[in-house]
Design a protein around this motif. Structure first.
Motif, mmCIF file in Angstrom:
data_model
loop_
_atom_site.group_PDB
_atom_site.id
_atom_site.type_symbol
_atom_site.label_atom_id
_atom_site.label_comp_id
_atom_site.label_asym_id
_atom_site.label_seq_id
_atom_site.Cartn_x
_atom_site.Cartn_y
_atom_site.Cartn_z
ATOM 1 N N ASP A 118 -1.910 2.823 -13.649
ATOM 2 C CA ASP A 118 -2.292 2.318 -12.327
ATOM 3 C C ASP A 118 -3.793 2.385 -12.086
ATOM 4 O O ASP A 118 -4.305 1.722 -11.177
ATOM 5 N N GLN A 173 -7.768 -1.755 -13.833
ATOM 6 C CA GLN A 173 -7.801 -3.060 -13.184
ATOM 7 C C GLN A 173 -8.601 -4.006 -14.076
ATOM 8 O O GLN A 173 -9.356 -3.564 -14.942
ATOM 9 N N THR A 174 -8.390 -5.304 -13.876
ATOM 10 C CA THR A 174 -9.124 -6.313 -14.638
ATOM 11 C C THR A 174 -10.125 -6.995 -13.720
ATOM 12 O O THR A 174 -9.743 -7.573 -12.690
ATOM 13 N N THR A 193 -4.626 6.149 -7.963
ATOM 14 C CA THR A 193 -3.814 5.404 -7.000
ATOM 15 C C THR A 193 -4.748 4.739 -6.003
ATOM 16 O O THR A 193 -5.679 5.364 -5.515
ATOM 17 N N SER A 244 -6.449 1.869 -6.814
ATOM 18 C CA SER A 244 -7.533 1.175 -7.500
ATOM 19 C C SER A 244 -7.559 -0.312 -7.160
ATOM 20 O O SER A 244 -8.615 -0.946 -7.201
ATOM 21 N N PHE A 245 -6.414 -0.878 -6.800
ATOM 22 C CA PHE A 245 -6.388 -2.301 -6.451
ATOM 23 C C PHE A 245 -7.202 -2.564 -5.175
ATOM 24 O O PHE A 245 -7.869 -3.591 -5.047
ATOM 25 N N LYS A 290 -10.726 -2.728 -6.155
ATOM 26 C CA LYS A 290 -11.020 -4.010 -6.803
ATOM 27 C C LYS A 290 -11.236 -5.097 -5.753
ATOM 28 O O LYS A 290 -12.160 -5.911 -5.857
ATOM 29 N N ALA A 291 -10.404 -5.102 -4.714
ATOM 30 C CA ALA A 291 -10.553 -6.085 -3.635
ATOM 31 C C ALA A 291 -11.879 -5.897 -2.908
ATOM 32 O O ALA A 291 -12.567 -6.856 -2.562
#
Length: 412
Positions: free
Chosen positions: A345, A348-349, A394, A396-397, A400-401
């Motif tokens: 988790d 990220q890319t 937890t 990380s998305f 990224k945003a």
């Protein structure tokens, strides 16, 4: 006729010429002075513009602040509010997996093709397609002459047994009182034993087909098809009034609380697929994962496919793993120790590169990394991170945003 000018006239003409020359010189000087003033004004305005532009550029440089590329400024309160949880990159034990295609199938150990076992005519079908049934529950009722005959045979045998028992008791009393011969008593005892055998035989015939003895004459031909165990009616092939044979496929009952993930194994992979091994099953149509144990590996390789079959037993309490669903199965082998790893988790890319968000003084920094092996939960980091670095495991998305938002603002 010659005209002679007087001295006064000559002086007047000379004065006019001198005045004209003086006027012409004064006009020329005025024009040059105006041009010089215009040039000076233009130069001054240009200098002002340059100076103003320099000041504006200076003001912009001093007032605008750009974060270092890839950094996201967040306070501790903002981190907590976003639900971001930190974890350290650390050594880990990875189970490498062999990925094989598979398909969810019924658990054949808990699946039954229910047949009537006797010929007859369908009187009623209480069970509905897709209904959950309990062991012994009536699925259908058949009117059968075969059952009627067997029940009649049992009733007759029971009546003969009652008569034989009565005769035996009477002959026993007579023999004990020395009234009748012992031979009569022995014959009565033999008849009793034969009657008992006949009753047991007739009862076992009914038991073998799943019928119970009818107490009333009207119900002698009634035969009930019952569920062999708790399960779901997956197929139903009976209609009201239909004549059925004893081997007709009436119902398919399956206990869907467990299912099989059947996999196709090529000969080169057979050494890694062993009974008792752990496997992770992933659905291809939706996001779902389950762990199970390899319960069977085929001993033969198919002549047509040149592959062997194996299956993993999966617990299916919510019945979300439906037979026919295509899956991928990761067969786990021995664990391997790696020096640096993070949770899956945390990755990220960003712009086609794998990154993790490393905690820095003012927030987080997007750190590109090179990944290695993975078991679906933990990923090996080959470069870009050191053991002990704190990363967002937890949330990380969300980072990224936020990073994408900052990049969009800078581009404008």
């Amino acid at each position: 006729m010659k005209t002679h000018m007087s001295s006064k006239q000559k002086l007047a003409i000379a004065a006019i010429i001198v005045a004209a020359a003086l006027l012409s010189g004064w006009t020329l000087l005025q024009g040059q002075d105006a041009q010089a003033k215009a040039e000076a004004t233009s130069t001054h305005q240009d200098e002002k513009k340059e100076e103003h532009g320099h000041e504006e550029s200076k003001g912009e440089g001093e007032g605008e602040h750009h974060d270092e590329e890839g950094e996201i400024a967040l306070t501790q309160e903002q981190i907590s509010a976003a639900g971001i949880v930190l974890a350290q990159a650390a050594p880990a034990s990875l189970e490498s997996g062999l990925q094989l295609p598979g398909e969810i199938r019924f658990n054949e150990d808990r699946t039954a093709h229910v047949v009537p076992q006797v010929a007859g005519v369908v009187e009623s079908v209480p069970a509905k397609l897709g209904q959950k049934v309990k062991k012994g529950q009536v699925l259908a009722v058949i009117s059968s002459s075969v059952v009627s005959e067997q029940r009649a045979e049992l009733i007759n045998a029971q009546q003969r047994l009652a008569l034989a028992r009565s005769n035996w008791q009477r002959e026993k009393q007579l023999w004990e009182q020395k009234i009748s011969a012992e031979q009569d008593y022995q014959q009565a005892q033999l008849a009793l034993q034969e009657a008992e055998v006949a009753v047991r035989n007739a009862g076992q015939k009914l038991h073998a087909i799943g019928a119970v003895s009818g107490k009333a004459t009207a119900s002698l031909n009634r035969y009930e098809i019952r569920a062999p165990f708790d399960g779901t009616v997956v197929e139903k092939h009976l209609g009201l009034g239909e004549a059925v044979r004893e081997d007709a496929n009436a119902f398919l009952i399956s206990d869907l609380s467990t299912v099989w993930a059947e996999i196709i194994v090529s000969p080169k992979d057979l050494q890694q697929v062993r009974v008792g091994g752990r496997a992770v099953v992933r659905a291809t149509a939706f996001d779902a994962t389950a762990s199970g144990t390899i319960a069977y590996v085929g001993a033969l390789i198919g002549e047509q496919t040149r592959t062997a079959r194996a299956h993993v037993v999966l617990s299916n309490p919510q019945e979300s793993w439906r037979p026919g669903l295509f899956v991928s199965v990761d067969v786990m082998s021995q664990a391997t120790e790696v020096p640096v790893a993070v949770t899956a988790d945390a990755l990220q890319t960003v712009e086609g590169k794998s990154v993790v968000f490393v905690r820095v003084a003012d927030g987080f920094k997007a750190q590109p990394v090179r990944t290695g092996r993975s078991d679906g939960k933990v990923v090996e980091i080959l470069a870009g991170l050191q053991a002990g670095d704190r990363v967002a495991s937890t949330g990380s998305f969300a980072l990224k945003a936020e990073l994408g938002k900052g990049a969009a603002e800078h581009s404008h």
